[in-house]
Design a protein around this motif. Structure first.
Motif: not given
Length: 390
Positions: A339-347, A294-300, A372-373
């Motif tokens: 703008q938020l769509e397409g990220s690998t960190l969330w869906r 899972r992604p870290t908070t810093v990455e998010v 969260l992805a």
């Protein structure tokens, strides 16, 4: 009287073994006698004599007015001496030999030795099984082999040779009158006689006992009491040794059991520590896998900072489980989802609720949520670790 003892009077080792073999069949007594004689044969002659195991006897033989004394041993016969034997000496009530002979010779069994012409000898051929009760068997042959009846004579027999299932035996008979006269001539010494033997053609004793079983004088073994005492001591010693051996074995077994218990406790402790270590390693590995998946908070936060426009600021950001919740104000609130769509960190980013204009700031208040992805099983552990290290 220096002639050697007749071989027939002293059986050979082979004859003794064969005789023992026949005695072994009916019972234990014959085996015990043979065994003790075999053990005694290994001792020195002086030791056998001291222990009373040597087959020694004192022969008394009347010859005219003399009483001849001869000592018979396993190695032969030798003359001890002679003394005048008159009717006066025979009438003495004390033991005349006790004052003349050494104490060792005085305690020896005394035998009367009759001359060769005092009786008759007949050679008999009998079954080998008759050796066990030879005296009883030859009693039935006296009437046929001699001119006397069994009631009129003193008799005995000895085994001369063995031939397979047959044996040759000598039957020796002496008239009762001759025997009684010979014993009477000894006077007071007749009561000390343990047996009566007869001389062979060479003058050596035949190795028989013409006295009846009832008349034979049983010699008391001076070592009998000591033998019983030694036997009791030996039994007690063996019992104590066995008890000590058992006690030692029990002590060793207890020590071994204690050592085994200590080792078992140590092994259980090691097993518990190993299980705890395995659990710790597995837990850390699980945490690492979970963190890598899972992604870290810093990455998010970094991803949000790059995707959100400058006219947007957040009042609240919460990540609970796999749920991301964003609350803030933006002049481009309706375009935030795109703008938020397409990220690998969330869906699945989406607005929650209606936009609320804020008159003070001129921006729209929004509430936005996303999933969260999370990777269920990272196919590339290296990539997952790299992600965990970012």
């Amino acid at each position: 009287m220096t002639a050697a003892v007749d071989n027939s009077a002293t059986p050979s080792l082979r004859q003794r073994l064969e005789g023992a073999g026949l005695r072994l069949r009916p019972g234990l007594g014959g085996f015990w006698a043979w065994w003790t004689q075999a053990l005694a044969s290994w001792l020195p002659a002086r030791m056998r004599s001291l222990l009373g195991l040597a087959r020694e006897r004192m022969l008394l033989q009347r010859s005219g007015d003399e009483l001849r004394l001869a000592l018979v041993r396993e190695d032969g016969m030798r003359t001890v001496g002679s003394l005048p034997w008159t009717p006066g000496e025979a009438a003495r009530e004390d033991d005349v030999l006790a004052s003349l002979l050494p104490s060792r010779l005085v305690d020896m069994p005394r035998w009367l030795l009759l001359p060769a012409g005092a009786g008759l000898r007949r050679r008999l051929s009998l079954p080998a099984a008759a050796a066990e009760r030879l005296r009883d068997v030859v009693a039935f042959e006296i009437d046929r082999q001699t001119p006397f009846s069994a009631a009129d004579v003193h008799y005995d027999a000895r085994v001369v040779a063995r031939r397979g299932e047959q044996l040759d035996a000598d039957l020796v008979v002496v008239p009762r009158a001759t025997m009684d006269a010979a014993l009477a001539s000894l006077g007071n010494l007749a009561g000390t006689v343990a047996g009566v033997d007869m001389a062979g053609e060479d003058g050596a004793p035949l190795g028989i006992n013409l006295l009846s079983d009832a008349a034979r004088r049983r010699r008391a073994d001076p070592w009998r009491a000591w033998n019983w005492a030694f036997a009791v001591v030996a039994v007690v010693a063996v019992a104590l040794a066995m008890w000590q051996f058992l006690s030692n074995r029990n002590a060793v077994a207890d020590a071994f059991a204690q050592q085994a218990d200590a080792r078992a406790r140590q092994a259980r402790g090691v097993a518990d520590e190993k299980r705890q270590l395995v659990d710790l390693v597995e837990g850390m590995a699980f945490l690492q896998r979970t963190r890598a998946a899972r992604p870290t908070t810093v990455e998010v936060l970094d991803e949000l900072g790059r995707r959100l426009p400058d006219s947007t600021y957040l009042e609240k950001l919460s990540i609970e489980g796999n749920q991301i919740l964003l609350i803030g104000q933006s002049s481009e609130a309706s375009a935030l989802v795109g703008q938020l769509e397409g990220s690998t960190l969330w869906r699945s980013p989406a607005l929650t609720g209606a936009l609320q204009p804020d008159p003070r700031t001129g921006r729209d208040r929004f509430t936005l949520s996303a999933q969260l992805a999370v990777d269920e099983a990272p196919s590339n552990p290296g990539a997952a670790n790299a992600r965990g290290q970012r």
